[in-house]
Design a protein around this motif. Structure first.
Motif, PDB file in Angstrom:
ATOM      1  N   GLN A   1      34.769  33.903  36.756  1.00  0.00           N
ATOM      2  CA  GLN A   1      35.246  35.280  36.839  1.00  0.00           C
ATOM      3  C   GLN A   1      34.553  36.078  37.942  1.00  0.00           C
ATOM      4  O   GLN A   1      35.156  36.984  38.512  1.00  0.00           O
ATOM      5  N   SER A   2      33.307  35.790  38.251  1.00  0.00           N
ATOM      6  CA  SER A   2      32.584  36.481  39.332  1.00  0.00           C
ATOM      7  C   SER A   2      33.094  35.923  40.659  1.00  0.00           C
ATOM      8  O   SER A   2      32.485  35.049  41.266  1.00  0.00           O
ATOM      9  N   TYR A   3      34.199  36.461  41.111  1.00  0.00           N
ATOM     10  CA  TYR A   3      35.020  35.806  42.123  1.00  0.00           C
ATOM     11  C   TYR A   3      34.621  36.222  43.522  1.00  0.00           C
ATOM     12  O   TYR A   3      34.866  37.348  43.946  1.00  0.00           O
ATOM     13  N   PHE A   4      34.014  35.291  44.281  1.00  0.00           N
ATOM     14  CA  PHE A   4      33.525  35.670  45.601  1.00  0.00           C
ATOM     15  C   PHE A   4      34.645  35.912  46.600  1.00  0.00           C
ATOM     16  O   PHE A   4      34.453  36.612  47.595  1.00  0.00           O
TER      17      PHE A   4
ATOM     18  N   TYR B   1      40.856  39.854  42.390  1.00  0.00           N
ATOM     19  CA  TYR B   1      41.318  38.765  41.535  1.00  0.00           C
ATOM     20  C   TYR B   1      40.833  38.890  40.093  1.00  0.00           C
ATOM     21  O   TYR B   1      41.384  38.245  39.200  1.00  0.00           O
ATOM     22  N   VAL B   2      39.799  39.657  39.866  1.00  0.00           N
ATOM     23  CA  VAL B   2      39.138  39.628  38.558  1.00  0.00           C
ATOM     24  C   VAL B   2      40.065  40.022  37.411  1.00  0.00           C
ATOM     25  O   VAL B   2      40.072  39.347  36.362  1.00  0.00           O
ATOM     26  N   PRO B   3      40.869  41.093  37.508  1.00  0.00           N
ATOM     27  CA  PRO B   3      41.762  41.400  36.377  1.00  0.00           C
ATOM     28  C   PRO B   3      42.695  40.248  36.028  1.00  0.00           C
ATOM     29  O   PRO B   3      42.993  40.023  34.836  1.00  0.00           O
ATOM     30  N   LEU B   4      43.151  39.521  37.021  1.00  0.00           N
ATOM     31  CA  LEU B   4      44.016  38.376  36.751  1.00  0.00           C
ATOM     32  C   LEU B   4      43.241  37.259  36.056  1.00  0.00           C
ATOM     33  O   LEU B   4      43.775  36.583  35.169  1.00  0.00           O
ATOM     34  N   LEU B   5      41.986  37.088  36.426  1.00  0.00           N
ATOM     35  CA  LEU B   5      41.163  36.079  35.767  1.00  0.00           C
ATOM     36  C   LEU B   5      40.906  36.426  34.310  1.00  0.00           C
ATOM     37  O   LEU B   5      40.949  35.547  33.432  1.00  0.00           O
TER      38      LEU B   5
ATOM     39  N   HIS C   1      50.939  43.389  36.461  1.00  0.00           N
ATOM     40  CA  HIS C   1      49.740  42.769  37.007  1.00  0.00           C
ATOM     41  C   HIS C   1      49.549  43.189  38.471  1.00  0.00           C
ATOM     42  O   HIS C   1      50.526  43.366  39.208  1.00  0.00           O
ATOM     43  N   PRO C   2      48.306  43.302  38.930  1.00  0.00           N
ATOM     44  CA  PRO C   2      48.048  43.708  40.315  1.00  0.00           C
ATOM     45  C   PRO C   2      48.246  42.542  41.280  1.00  0.00           C
ATOM     46  O   PRO C   2      47.381  41.666  41.406  1.00  0.00           O
ATOM     47  N   ILE C   3      49.368  42.511  41.978  1.00  0.00           N
ATOM     48  CA  ILE C   3      49.644  41.402  42.899  1.00  0.00           C
ATOM     49  C   ILE C   3      49.900  41.895  44.322  1.00  0.00           C
ATOM     50  O   ILE C   3      50.430  41.140  45.149  1.00  0.00           O
TER      51      ILE C   3
END
Length: 384
Positions: free
Chosen positions: A54-57, A62-66, A369-371
């Motif tokens: 989830q700690s997406y570099f 991307y985090v809300p989707l994860l 969703h945020p896309i």
């Protein structure tokens, strides 16, 4: 005459199988078409394990989707009884200023994700198999782990069938086209019509989505399995994390605990560092010099892992110029066609939420969703 189906899903790998499952669960008539057999190893959704974190570099966007993907993976396990995810913890290792570490920390802090920062001494204490240099650090995330790609695809196909989807395997699509108020899809065996088409082409995006005008690069990647010196005991998930490790030159490797028993070894690979190919020209033979290069990269970091080489397998990345996904209504066919492609080597962890998004777009034309980051217009080139 009404179309035979409400939605046709083209491609039943990771994303397509999830789209078919989500669409069928909403009660619409779904046809899934796949070039190969179910849960095949010719594309990108195979190899026994994929990292989830989830700690997406790559980008905090991307985090809300994860977070939603984690919920849906748990739901998938409940609904199918299949073991899909193992959250064994993970470390993102490198110099503090490296993308792997600094990007992961940025996402963790922006979204309030639980995490710890470990110096080299603490990392070596917790995981004696890992030998970071004194100037390296790690972000530790307890909720990181691994996914089983073949099991995930099989589970989504199971759900799609349970909810009434027609799934056709070994039936390659030859072309598709707008037709009346929907689409018409031609295969080697038949012609089908539907109100909506969802295209999840994987490495076949350049052939099937020429009018999207996105310059995809298809890359051959290699996954390696080694038997650690001394055996897999220190590498089991209860004792060993997933890891992404970036060296001073920016080269990243990633690896897994030993999940396939004492003789199965542990898997590792370079992240990117692939060679350009096509699905038709990919070299599926892994050569000795490639195994040596992997072992040499591993030795300073995980010195007991490259004890004995067991096997290797190839897969393909479908990469966009900025390494972000493409998920959108097709700009040239926005009324009837939705696309999901260009997952650039980091997409599998999003499979169930992408399936949900594709169902939203196909049936409603929009999603909550945020896309925005995945609009193909950002990287499209003007047609010649």
């Amino acid at each position: 005459m009404a179309p035979a189906y409400d939605v046709i899903v083209l491609g039943l790998g990771g994303m397509g199988s999830a789209a078919a499952a989500h669409l069928a669960a909403r009660g619409v008539r779904v046809l899934g078409l796949e070039k190969f057999g179910p849960v095949h190893n010719r594309g990108s959704s195979h190899g026994g394990s994929r990292i989830t974190r989830q700690s997406y570099f790559e980008d905090p966007a991307y985090v809300p989707l994860l977070l939603r993907a984690y919920e849906l993976y748990e739901q998938l396990e409940r609904e199918t009884g299949r073991d899909v995810a193992t959250l064994c913890g993970g470390v993102m290792v490198g110099r503090p200023q490296s993308r792997t570490v600094s990007g992961s920390l940025r996402s963790a802090e922006q979204w309030g994700l639980p995490h710890e920062m470990l110096d080299a001494k603490e990392l070596r204490r917790r995981y004696p198999t890992l030998t970071p240099a004194d100037d390296e650090v790690a972000l530790y995330e307890a909720r990181a782990g691994l996914l089983r790609p073949e099991t995930t695809v099989a589970a989504h196909l199971q759900l799609a069938t349970r909810h009434g989807a027609d799934l056709h395997f070994e039936e390659p699509v030859t072309r598709w086209e707008p037709y009346r108020d929907g689409v018409r899809v031609h295969t080697a065996e038949n012609t089908y019509t539907a109100g909506q088409l969802v295209i999840c082409p994987g490495a076949w995006a350049p052939q099937l989505l020429t009018d999207l005008n996105v310059p995809f690069t298809i890359e051959r990647q290699i996954m390696y399995w080694f038997q650690p010196a001394g055996g897999t005991g220190p590498y089991v998930p209860e004792r060993h994390p997933i890891y992404i490790w970036e060296d001073a030159a920016g080269v990243q490797i990633y690896g897994f605990p030993a999940i396939d028993g004492p003789d199965g070894g542990a898997k590792v690979a370079f992240f990117r560092k692939g060679t350009v190919c096509t699905p038709e020209t990919i070299d599926r033979t892994v050569h000795d010099h490639e195994v040596r290069a992997m072992a040499e990269q591993l030795e300073p970091c995980v010195p007991t892992l490259p004890g004995t080489f067991i096997k290797a397998a190839t897969c393909m990345y479908s990469t966009t110029p900025d390494e972000h996904f493409v998920i959108a209504r097709h700009p040239a066919h926005a009324g009837a066609v939705t696309v999901a492609c260009g997952f650039s080597g980091h997409g599998f962890k999003f499979v169930p939420v992408v399936g949900e998004i594709l169902a939203d777009l196909a049936l409603d034309g929009t999603t909550h969703h945020p896309i925005e980051l995945f609009d193909p217009g950002r990287v499209a080139i003007a047609p010649a």
